[in-house]
Write a protein that holds these residues in place. Structure first.
Motif: not given
Length: 80
Positions: A44-47, A55-56, A70-72
């Motif tokens: 998940p991203g931050c800042d 996603i890897t 966030r909506d994919g």
């Protein structure tokens, strides 16, 4: 390509989309999955990246990384 959330909050993707991104056939991808040879990681991203996810996916012969909002919706990607 997009990722969707299932009722439990897990990300879902169409295997045809993922196979195409990895450069393999769907049957090969499914076989590798059944053998436990596909790994995935969700960061998940931050800042400044809050609301985004990286996603890897790693297969025996390729790796793919996508950045989703966030909506994919796929925002960017790279294959290695």
């Amino acid at each position: 390509m997009r990722f969707d959330l299932d009722p439990h909050g897990s990300w879902l993707v169409d295997p045809r989309d993922l196979a195409a991104r990895l450069g393999v056939s769907v049957s090969y991808l499914k076989r590798q999955l059944s053998l436990g040879l596909i790994s995935s990681r969700l960061d998940p991203g931050c800042d400044e990246d809050e609301g985004r996810s990286r996603i890897t996916i790693r297969a025996s012969s390729a790796a793919w990384e996508g950045i989703f909002d966030r909506d994919g919706t796929l925002l960017s990607e790279r294959r290695s």
